[in-house]
Structure formats: structure tokens, C-alpha cells
Design a protein around this motif. Structure first.
Motif, short mmCIF file in Angstrom:
data_model
loop_
_atom_site.label_atom_id
_atom_site.label_comp_id
_atom_site.label_asym_id
_atom_site.label_seq_id
_atom_site.Cartn_x
_atom_site.Cartn_y
_atom_site.Cartn_z
N ALA A 159 8.86 5.42 -4.31
CA ALA A 159 8.14 6.68 -4.03
C ALA A 159 6.82 6.41 -3.33
O ALA A 159 6.06 5.53 -3.75
N PRO A 160 6.50 7.16 -2.27
CA PRO A 160 5.22 7.02 -1.57
C PRO A 160 4.14 7.94 -2.14
O PRO A 160 3.23 8.35 -1.43
N CYS A 161 4.26 8.27 -3.43
CA CYS A 161 3.32 9.19 -4.07
C CYS A 161 3.27 8.86 -5.56
O CYS A 161 4.09 8.06 -6.06
N PRO A 162 2.34 9.44 -6.32
CA PRO A 162 2.32 9.21 -7.76
C PRO A 162 3.62 9.67 -8.42
O PRO A 162 4.25 10.62 -7.96
N VAL A 163 3.99 8.99 -9.48
CA VAL A 163 5.20 9.33 -10.24
C VAL A 163 4.81 9.57 -11.69
O VAL A 163 4.04 8.79 -12.27
N MET A 164 5.35 10.64 -12.27
CA MET A 164 5.14 10.91 -13.69
C MET A 164 6.47 10.86 -14.42
O MET A 164 7.39 11.60 -14.10
N ARG A 219 0.84 -1.20 0.00
CA ARG A 219 0.00 0.00 0.00
C ARG A 219 0.88 1.25 0.00
O ARG A 219 1.87 1.35 0.73
N GLY A 220 0.50 2.23 -0.82
CA GLY A 220 1.27 3.45 -0.92
C GLY A 220 2.49 3.34 -1.80
O GLY A 220 3.28 4.28 -1.88
N ARG A 221 2.66 2.21 -2.50
CA ARG A 221 3.80 2.01 -3.39
C ARG A 221 3.32 1.62 -4.78
O ARG A 221 2.21 1.14 -4.96
N ILE A 222 4.19 1.83 -5.76
CA ILE A 222 3.88 1.51 -7.15
C ILE A 222 4.58 0.21 -7.54
O ILE A 222 5.78 0.05 -7.31
N ARG A 223 3.81 -0.70 -8.12
CA ARG A 223 4.37 -1.95 -8.66
C ARG A 223 4.18 -1.94 -10.16
O ARG A 223 3.08 -1.69 -10.65
N LEU A 224 5.25 -2.21 -10.88
CA LEU A 224 5.20 -2.16 -12.34
C LEU A 224 4.77 -3.51 -12.91
O LEU A 224 5.39 -4.54 -12.61
N ALA A 259 -0.15 5.78 -10.42
CA ALA A 259 -0.71 5.99 -9.08
C ALA A 259 -0.34 4.81 -8.18
O ALA A 259 -0.42 3.66 -8.59
N PRO A 260 0.06 5.07 -6.94
CA PRO A 260 0.39 3.97 -6.02
C PRO A 260 -0.86 3.25 -5.53
O PRO A 260 -1.97 3.76 -5.65
N LYS A 261 -0.66 2.09 -4.98
CA LYS A 261 -1.76 1.29 -4.45
C LYS A 261 -2.47 2.06 -3.32
O LYS A 261 -1.83 2.61 -2.43
#
Length: 302
Positions: free
Chosen positions: A278-283, A119-124, A142-144
């Protein structure tokens, strides 16, 4: 960078909801329109018994319609963003979204995290992998669990800066977007080892201040003033360094690897670590994105 059209890739799972939440927030603050797209399996290309072909096409059409109905329900209370809904056939959801970027002339594409991450992380996953190696426009991840918090908007844009032309371009692009969204901009450099390197990075950021201020003044002309912060984050690894700052309400912007193809997003090793930590969205920005006529963003010299 100026966002006038956001493309959201949707699937009937929680990550579809997370991608929608990010897409809506970006569109709302940028004053942009939103297209929600579901990429479904295409019809069989190999001819088969007519009845089976018809049944398959009917099944795909029904499932696709139900998926877009779910997206409409999730966005039923959004009345301040123009929204369109679109179906597209492709065997790869990421490749299908790349095709739709060209078809819809979207400025950015947003998706959620692949299943299985924290939760709060991005998985590719495969969709992100296809986008992050082929998209001609920025890709927002967007992170989980994104969208479950009470925050209703994006409060800051953060650029992960490293000393190269791609990051200089990312600063200029982010400055234009920050001006459009009416949010402050922060530049960060991650230092994962101490001693002399840390001191060098601090000195580099100090020298960067004057140049960034000039770039921001040009990029924000005709918009509200953009506030800029500069910060060095240190830690034993990327995750520890990012954990040393407040990422609440932020979107973290990264430049593509310089070894990737021109005008495409391309994920390098450092960017990959940042996305996963990152604990937030990444662009992720593509290399040398084309300038949009009439964007109102004046580009400085590299």
C-alpha cells in the motif's frame, strides 16, 4: 468505530516522526485526544552492584526524557489536539504499547514503518509484529516519509473488502469512523487474476451496494452524510492492483484474519501483502472489537 483517544508509539528516529504525523491527523479529524508514548528498556530485574543499578536507571531515565522532549519539539506547533506524554518500561516496544492500550483506554495505536523500507511503503519490524498479533484495538501504520507531503489531513477511508463476515464488520466500523471524520468511504476488492474470477468479484460488489448503503445509513445517523464509492482493482499481484487507484490522502482499512484470536488484531497472508504494497497508511482492525457504550454507532446484523 469511534476514535476518542489515539496512542502514538514514538522512538527517536524518522519512523517516530512518521507515526506522530499519522496519529496527529487521525486525532485532529476525529476530534480525539492524543497520548505520545515511549517504551523504554525496563530496569534490571537481577540485582547487581548498587552503583551499577543506579547508573543504569539514571541512564534509562535520561534517555527516555530526551526522547519525549524530541516528541514535544516535533509537535510544538500542534495547538488543536490535546496531547499527553507517557513513559513505559518493557523489553518489547510492541508489547509495551499493548499494555499501554489497556492502561490509557486508547481506541487506536499508531506507529511508523520499520527502517530499511522504500519511501512511501510500510516495512514491518518487531514492534509492528507484536502489535499486529496482540493489540485489542486497531493498529495504524504510517509508510516511510509520511507527513512530508503538503496534505494536511485524511481525505478518504478505504476498506479492502473480501467476501467474509470480518470484512462486513470492517465496512460497518469504517462507516462510523468516516462519519466521525467527515470523509467519504470507498470499498475496494483486489483481483489478482483475470477472467471468470474478476467477473464474479464485480458481481459481488454490485450485490453489496444495497447492503452497504443500509449499513452506512445506520452508522452515520446523527452525523453528516457519508459518500460511498465501490471499485474493483485488478493486477498481476497486490502491488499492481493497488497501483491502479489514487491512494492520496487515504487510510486503507483491513480486517484481521478470521483464523486469529477474538478481540485481537491478527495478520493474515493477504493483509500482510496489502500492508507491504500500500502507498498509504494502513489500519488493521481487531476481530470483533468490543462496542463502546454511548458510541452512537448503531451496528447492523452480520
Amino acid at each position: 468505530m469511534k476514535i476518542e483517544h489515539v496512542l502514538a508509539g514514538f522512538i527517536p528516529e524518522s519512523r517516530g516522526k512518521e507515526g506522530l504525523a499519522l496519529a496527529v491527523r487521525m486525532a485532529r479529524q476525529a476530534g480525539a485526544r492524543l497520548t505520545v508514548a515511549y517504551v523504554h528498556p525496563p530496569a534490571w530485574t537481577t540485582p547487581g552492584p548498587a552503583k551499577i543499578d543506579a547508573e543504569w536507571r539514571a541512564y534509562v531515565a535520561e534517555e527516555a526524557a530526551l526522547t519525549l522532549d524530541q516528541a514535544r519539539r516535533l509537535l510544538s506547533e500542534v495547538d488543536d489536539v490535546p496531547i499527553d506524554y507517557l513513559l513505559h518500561g518493557n523489553r518489547g516496544s510492541g508489547r509495551g504499547l499493548v499494555q499501554l492500550v489497556g492502561k490509557t483506554k486508547a481506541d487506536v495505536v499508531a506507529i511508523g514503518s520499520a527502517p530499511g523500507g522504500g519511501r512511501g511503503r510500510i516495512r514491518l519490524g518487531s514492534t509492528a509484529d507484536q502489535l499486529l498479533h496482540a493489540s485489542p484495538v486497531p493498529v495504524a501504520l504510517a509508510p516511510k516519509g509520511y507527513g512530508d507531503e503538503s496534505s494536511a489531513g485524511i481525505r478518504r477511508l478505504t476498506v479492502a473488502y473480501r467476501r467474509d463476515p470480518a470484512s462486513d464488520e470492517a465496512v460497518r466500523q469504517a462507516a462510523g469512523l468516516a462519519a466521525q471524520m467527515g470523509v467519504p468511504l470507498r470499498l475496494i476488492t483486489l483481483v489478482v487474476s483475470g477472467g471468470r474470477q474478476a467477473r464474479m468479484e464485480r458481481e459481488m460488489l454490485e450485490r453489496l451496494r444495497e447492503k452497504v448503503a443500509a449499513d452506512l445509513k445506520a452508522a452515520a445517523r446523527g452525523h453528516r452524510r457519508v459518500q460511498v464509492e465501490v471499485e474493483v482493482l485488478e493486477g498481476k499481484d497486490v502491488a499492481a492492483a493497488l497501483g491502479g487507484t489514487d491512494c492520496g490522502g487515504a487510510v486503507l482499512i483491513c480486517a484481521s484474519s478470521e483464523t486469529g484470536p477474538l478481540r485481537r488484531v491478527f495478520l493474515g497472508d493477504i493483509s500482510s501483502k496489502i500492508i507491504r504494497s500500500a502507498p498509504c497508511p494502513v489500519m488493521m482492525l481487531p476481530r470483533n472489537p468490543p462496542k463502546k457504550p454511548g458510541s452512537g454507532v448503531k451496528q447492523g446484523k452480520p
